[in-house]
Design a protein around this motif. Structure first.
Motif, mmCIF file in Angstrom:
data_model
loop_
_atom_site.group_PDB
_atom_site.id
_atom_site.type_symbol
_atom_site.label_atom_id
_atom_site.label_comp_id
_atom_site.label_asym_id
_atom_site.label_seq_id
_atom_site.Cartn_x
_atom_site.Cartn_y
_atom_site.Cartn_z
ATOM 1 N N HIS A 293 -16.141 -3.912 -11.511
ATOM 2 C CA HIS A 293 -15.748 -5.303 -11.766
ATOM 3 C C HIS A 293 -16.953 -6.238 -11.886
ATOM 4 O O HIS A 293 -16.852 -7.434 -11.617
ATOM 5 C CB HIS A 293 -14.811 -5.795 -10.656
ATOM 6 C CG HIS A 293 -13.543 -5.005 -10.547
ATOM 7 N ND1 HIS A 293 -12.678 -4.843 -11.606
ATOM 8 C CD2 HIS A 293 -12.976 -4.333 -9.507
ATOM 9 C CE1 HIS A 293 -11.630 -4.105 -11.215
ATOM 10 N NE2 HIS A 293 -11.807 -3.779 -9.953
ATOM 11 N N HIS B 243 -9.563 4.903 -6.028
ATOM 12 C CA HIS B 243 -8.485 4.502 -5.137
ATOM 13 C C HIS B 243 -7.281 4.217 -6.016
ATOM 14 O O HIS B 243 -7.377 4.338 -7.241
ATOM 15 C CB HIS B 243 -8.895 3.311 -4.258
ATOM 16 C CG HIS B 243 -9.204 2.043 -4.987
ATOM 17 N ND1 HIS B 243 -10.123 1.968 -6.023
ATOM 18 C CD2 HIS B 243 -8.720 0.776 -4.847
ATOM 19 C CE1 HIS B 243 -10.191 0.724 -6.463
ATOM 20 N NE2 HIS B 243 -9.343 -0.022 -5.778
ATOM 21 N N ASP C 38 -5.157 -1.633 -10.833
ATOM 22 C CA ASP C 38 -6.138 -1.769 -11.913
ATOM 23 C C ASP C 38 -6.989 -0.501 -12.089
ATOM 24 O O ASP C 38 -7.883 -0.468 -12.932
ATOM 25 C CB ASP C 38 -7.036 -2.996 -11.695
ATOM 26 C CG ASP C 38 -7.688 -3.024 -10.333
ATOM 27 O OD1 ASP C 38 -7.050 -2.628 -9.330
ATOM 28 O OD2 ASP C 38 -8.869 -3.435 -10.254
ATOM 29 N N HIS C 39 -6.696 0.536 -11.305
ATOM 30 C CA HIS C 39 -7.434 1.811 -11.392
ATOM 31 C C HIS C 39 -6.510 2.992 -11.652
ATOM 32 O O HIS C 39 -6.934 3.992 -12.221
ATOM 33 C CB HIS C 39 -8.216 2.053 -10.091
ATOM 34 C CG HIS C 39 -9.225 0.998 -9.807
ATOM 35 N ND1 HIS C 39 -10.576 1.165 -10.032
ATOM 36 C CD2 HIS C 39 -9.075 -0.287 -9.362
ATOM 37 C CE1 HIS C 39 -11.217 0.044 -9.718
ATOM 38 N NE2 HIS C 39 -10.333 -0.851 -9.315
ATOM 39 N N ASP D 63 -14.840 0.065 -6.440
ATOM 40 C CA ASP D 63 -14.629 -1.171 -5.688
ATOM 41 C C ASP D 63 -15.200 -1.098 -4.269
ATOM 42 O O ASP D 63 -14.847 -1.920 -3.417
ATOM 43 C CB ASP D 63 -13.138 -1.521 -5.615
ATOM 44 C CG ASP D 63 -12.565 -1.927 -6.970
ATOM 45 O OD1 ASP D 63 -13.280 -1.787 -7.979
ATOM 46 O OD2 ASP D 63 -11.411 -2.388 -7.019
HETATM 47 ZN ZN LIG Z 1 -10.340 -2.867 -8.711
#
Ligand SMILES: [Zn+2]
Length: 260
Positions: A243, A104, A108-109, A198
């Protein structure tokens, strides 16, 4: 055919509240360090990067890129944690990466997209739409500066067997976002991995049907968990969570280790 390997890279992380994982957790109010991870899958037909971590500018000035969201998520990336440096440590140059799959487009990706101008990018069509016009409650965590680059996008709809050999399959896992996807990798010798990203933060979310704090659609998320469990059973797969707080005990981190 032999030779499918997965390298898991730890790209720093951030400090956030336990409520991100479970708003009803007894330790809500406790701060935890959430890792960022991205992965390189080596396949005889090419190298695939799955996710790209946070943008390197988050190392020195997260506020400049994140704005007010920098207050909610205290980024702990350090020099060398960005995707180009991490891959370099395992001998991969950006030009070695043929394909980039995005689970996605949260910051953070998707922060490393611009460093792979020659790669082909894969995201669910729904995610590209969602990222360009996110709902107000996710607007801060989609940064157009991450994904507005003139790279080649393949807009995936549904499942995609990347090399038509059954070894690498993208499959939609909406819930966290509208167009989230995960990736099944069939290693050599009958073992598989599912890069969950995620779709769930922790094993506990899936195992005990615990909804996390950042959700687009809870029903879609629970359906995605069922799909993940089904593919896990059918493929004798281990689940890898981007995570996962227990990564120091569980994850085989590159460049020292890899999954094969
Ligand atoms: Zn994330």
């Amino acid at each position: 055919m032999a030779g499918v390997r997965v390298h898991a890279f730890h790209g720093g992380g951030e400090i956030a509240d336990m409520s991100v994982f479970d708003p009803f957790h007894p330790e809500v109010g406790t701060k935890v360090e959430i890792p960022y991870f991205f992965y390189v899958v080596s396949h005889p037909n090419g190298n695939i990067l799955f996710d790209t971590g946070g943008h390197p500018s988050l190392i020195n000035d997260p506020r400049a890129r994140l704005g007010e969201a920098a207050d909610a998520f205290e980024v702990t990336m350090e020099e060398g944690d960005d995707v180009v440096s991490q891959l370099e440590g395992a001998g991969f140059a950006p030009s070695d990466i043929d394909h980039v799959v995005l689970s996605h487009l949260h910051y953070d990706h998707a922060g490393g997209i611009e460093f792979f101008p020659g790669s082909t990018f894969y995201a669910q069509r729904r995610e590209l739409e969602f990222a360009h016009w996110p709902p107000v409650y996710q607007r801060e965590i989609y940064l157009p500066a991450d994904f507005d680059h003139p790279v080649e996008w393949v807009e995936v709809e549904g499942e995609l067997d990347l090399f038509d050999d059954g070894r690498i399959m993208l499959f939609p896992t909406p819930g966290h976002t509208a167009g989230h996807q995960s990736m099944l990798v069939r290693l050599d010798g009958g073992r598989s991995l599912i890069l969950v990203a995620d779709a769930a933060y922790l094993p506990r979310n899936i195992e005990e049907n615990v909804l996390p704090g950042i959700v687009w659609n809870p029903d879609a998320m629970v359906s995605s968990w069922q799909r993940i469990r089904q593919l896990q059973r059918r493929n004798n797969a281990d689940l890898i969570f981007t995570h996962d707080l227990e990564w120091p005990q569980k994850t085989l981190v590159a460049p020292e280790h890899c999954y094969e």
